[in-house]
Design a protein around this motif. Structure first.
Motif, PDB file in Angstrom:
ATOM      1  N   ARG A  14      -6.457  14.582 -40.008  1.00 20.90           N
ATOM      2  CA  ARG A  14      -5.873  13.456 -39.277  1.00 20.90           C
ATOM      3  C   ARG A  14      -5.552  13.834 -37.827  1.00 20.90           C
ATOM      4  NH1 ARG A  14      -7.550   9.237 -42.099  1.00 20.90           N
ATOM      5  NH2 ARG A  14      -6.918   9.346 -44.288  1.00 20.90           N
ATOM      6  N   SER A  29     -13.484  15.012 -50.983  1.00 24.90           N
ATOM      7  CA  SER A  29     -13.072  13.763 -50.355  1.00 24.90           C
ATOM      8  C   SER A  29     -12.675  12.734 -51.413  1.00 24.90           C
ATOM      9  CB  SER A  29     -14.217  13.189 -49.519  1.00 24.90           C
ATOM     10  OG  SER A  29     -15.247  12.689 -50.368  1.00 24.90           O
ATOM     11  N   ARG A  30     -11.986  11.691 -50.965  1.00 20.10           N
ATOM     12  CA  ARG A  30     -11.591  10.631 -51.885  1.00 20.10           C
ATOM     13  C   ARG A  30     -12.815   9.946 -52.503  1.00 20.10           C
ATOM     14  NH1 ARG A  30      -7.809   5.419 -50.355  1.00 20.10           N
ATOM     15  NH2 ARG A  30      -9.362   5.160 -48.698  1.00 20.10           N
ATOM     16  N   TRP A  77     -12.137  21.845 -51.577  1.00 18.96           N
ATOM     17  CA  TRP A  77     -12.105  20.610 -50.803  1.00 18.96           C
ATOM     18  C   TRP A  77     -12.947  19.532 -51.472  1.00 18.96           C
ATOM     19  CZ3 TRP A  77      -9.169  20.920 -46.233  1.00 18.96           C
ATOM     20  CH2 TRP A  77      -8.819  22.211 -45.838  1.00 18.96           C
ATOM     21  N   SER A 112      -4.959  17.658 -45.589  1.00 25.25           N
ATOM     22  CA  SER A 112      -5.231  16.345 -45.002  1.00 25.25           C
ATOM     23  C   SER A 112      -4.758  16.261 -43.563  1.00 25.25           C
ATOM     24  CB  SER A 112      -4.559  15.250 -45.837  1.00 25.25           C
ATOM     25  OG  SER A 112      -5.141  15.150 -47.114  1.00 25.25           O
ATOM     26  N   GLU A 113      -3.632  16.893 -43.264  1.00 22.73           N
ATOM     27  CA  GLU A 113      -3.063  16.808 -41.923  1.00 22.73           C
ATOM     28  C   GLU A 113      -4.019  17.385 -40.876  1.00 22.73           C
ATOM     29  OE1 GLU A 113       0.590  18.853 -42.551  1.00 22.73           O
ATOM     30  OE2 GLU A 113       1.567  17.121 -43.488  1.00 22.73           O
ATOM     31  N   VAL A 160      -8.814  14.994 -49.883  1.00 26.16           N
ATOM     32  CA  VAL A 160      -8.610  14.711 -48.456  1.00 26.16           C
ATOM     33  C   VAL A 160      -9.379  13.451 -48.054  1.00 26.16           C
ATOM     34  CG1 VAL A 160      -8.198  17.130 -47.882  1.00 26.16           C
ATOM     35  CG2 VAL A 160     -10.548  16.290 -47.910  1.00 26.16           C
ATOM     36  N   ALA A 161      -8.874  12.776 -47.019  1.00 25.85           N
ATOM     37  CA  ALA A 161      -7.692  13.090 -46.235  1.00 25.85           C
ATOM     38  C   ALA A 161      -6.653  12.010 -46.503  1.00 25.85           C
ATOM     39  CB  ALA A 161      -8.027  13.119 -44.749  1.00 25.85           C
ATOM     40  N   ARG A 162      -5.545  12.438 -47.120  1.00 26.78           N
ATOM     41  CA  ARG A 162      -4.477  11.497 -47.452  1.00 26.78           C
ATOM     42  C   ARG A 162      -3.840  10.943 -46.176  1.00 26.78           C
ATOM     43  NH1 ARG A 162      -2.720  11.367 -52.636  1.00 26.78           N
ATOM     44  NH2 ARG A 162      -3.703  12.870 -54.067  1.00 26.78           N
ATOM     45  N   ALA A 189     -14.318  12.371 -45.958  1.00 24.87           N
ATOM     46  CA  ALA A 189     -12.865  12.467 -46.034  1.00 24.87           C
ATOM     47  C   ALA A 189     -12.189  11.450 -45.129  1.00 24.87           C
ATOM     48  CB  ALA A 189     -12.412  13.876 -45.677  1.00 24.87           C
TER      49      ALA A 189
END
Length: 327
Positions: A199, A221-222, A219, A195-196, A180-182, A312
């Protein structure tokens, strides 16, 4: 050092490339040539070290020119997302299975010619564990994939480990969770809701979640994901176990806990729940996961739930390393 990144234009790949250019692998500046491969790139990299090739990594005519000279390190990130691969099985097989095996074979043959094995970091997936998960999981949990995507990843792990056993490759596989978060334009990921939530909370918009508040997931993060990919590439062979596969530490949290943390950060937002059994079964019933071998090898999670939110959405570190991440 010559480094190849497949999937270099994607959500994970693009940020990994920035880190490689900034800090290298063993030290800053040690990446002299960075070969980037993906179907498309949003914008060219203005760096003399970079060669970008737009194309399908599974096609020899795309891959072979990049491997005309030996590469030292490969990050294999490219794949068709799981939900899309399930909907398009023939294409999923071609890209995720046969394409990956062809890449590994091509790299192994290169080792025979040049006398040294490329270090290969393979982005595998927790999809290898399937859906019928035990109450808790560790490094001994059996892989029982329930989707083609998980089967493809598991076979990739096995083949990479076998080439490694034979001395033709130096493989390291990481079973990554949903990251997350794409961005909203991402598609084909069954775990997109993870991810939604981030956002829509950031924009304080209404959101209907396809899993229940009690749904639990893994979970990461990138930025934390890239920390772990780079750490895998940096591990010395003396620190590796025979299987060469790790499930990095994750934060095990419910959707309700994530929502509470997002409210603390951004204020209240409207969220409703309309659980979809298929999604909740695959992505909302994940138990505690502790891979002790991964922890002992130095892999990390985001730290706390509030750090996960910041990481994220890249609110502080902008994808660069965070000293606050811990086991």
């Amino acid at each position: 050092m010559r480094v190849l990144v497949t999937g270099a234009g994607g959500f994970i790949g693009s940020a990994l490339v920035s880190r490689l250019l900034h800090e290298g692998i063993a030290e800053a500046g040690d990446v002299s040539v960075l070969l980037l491969l993906d179907r498309q790139f949003d914008a060219p990299r203005d760096d003399a070290r970079v060669t970008e090739v737009a194309g399908d990594f599974s096609r020899p005519e795309t891959l072979d020119p990049l491997l005309s000279k030996a590469v030292d390190v490969v990050f294999h990130l490219a794949s068709m997302p799981g939900a899309q691969a399930e909907a398009e099985p023939a294409e999923g097989d071609r890209v995720n299975l046969w394409g990956t095996l062809a890449l590994f074979e091509r790299l192994a043959k290169q080792a025979a010619v040049h006398g040294r094995a490329a270090r290969v970091v393979f982005a595998s997936s927790v999809a290898v564990y399937g859906e019928s998960l035990p109450p808790s999981m560790d490094e001994h949990t059996e892989a029982r994939p329930a989707m083609s995507y998980g089967v493809h990843k598991l076979i990739g792990e096995w083949v990479l480990a076998d080439w490694t056993r034979r001395g033709n490759l130096d493989g390291r596989s990481l079973r990554l969770p949903g990251i997350v978060a794409r961005p909203e334009r991402s598609s084909g990921h069954g775990s997109a809701f993870m991810s939604e939530i981030f956002r829509t909370a950031q924009r304080r918009e209404a959101y209907t979640c396809p899993v229940s508040p009690a749904a639990t997931a893994w979970w990461m993060s990138r930025g934390c994901c890239i920390d772990n990919l780079l750490h895998a590439a940096r591990l010395s062979e003396e620190d590796l176990h025979a299987g060469r596969v790790w499930t990095p530490p994750v934060l095990h949290l419910s959707v309700e806990q994530i929502v509470d943390a997002l409210v603390r950060r951004f204020g209240s937002f409207e969220i409703g729940y309309a659980p979809v059994d298929r999604i909740e079964q695959r992505f909302g019933r994940q138990p505690p996961l502790i891979d002790r071998r991964a922890m002992e090898a130095g892999f990390r999670h985001d730290g706390t739930i509030d750090e996960l939110v910041s990481n994220a959405l890249e609110l502080e570190a902008a994808g660069l390393p965070s000293e606050s991440r811990q086991t």
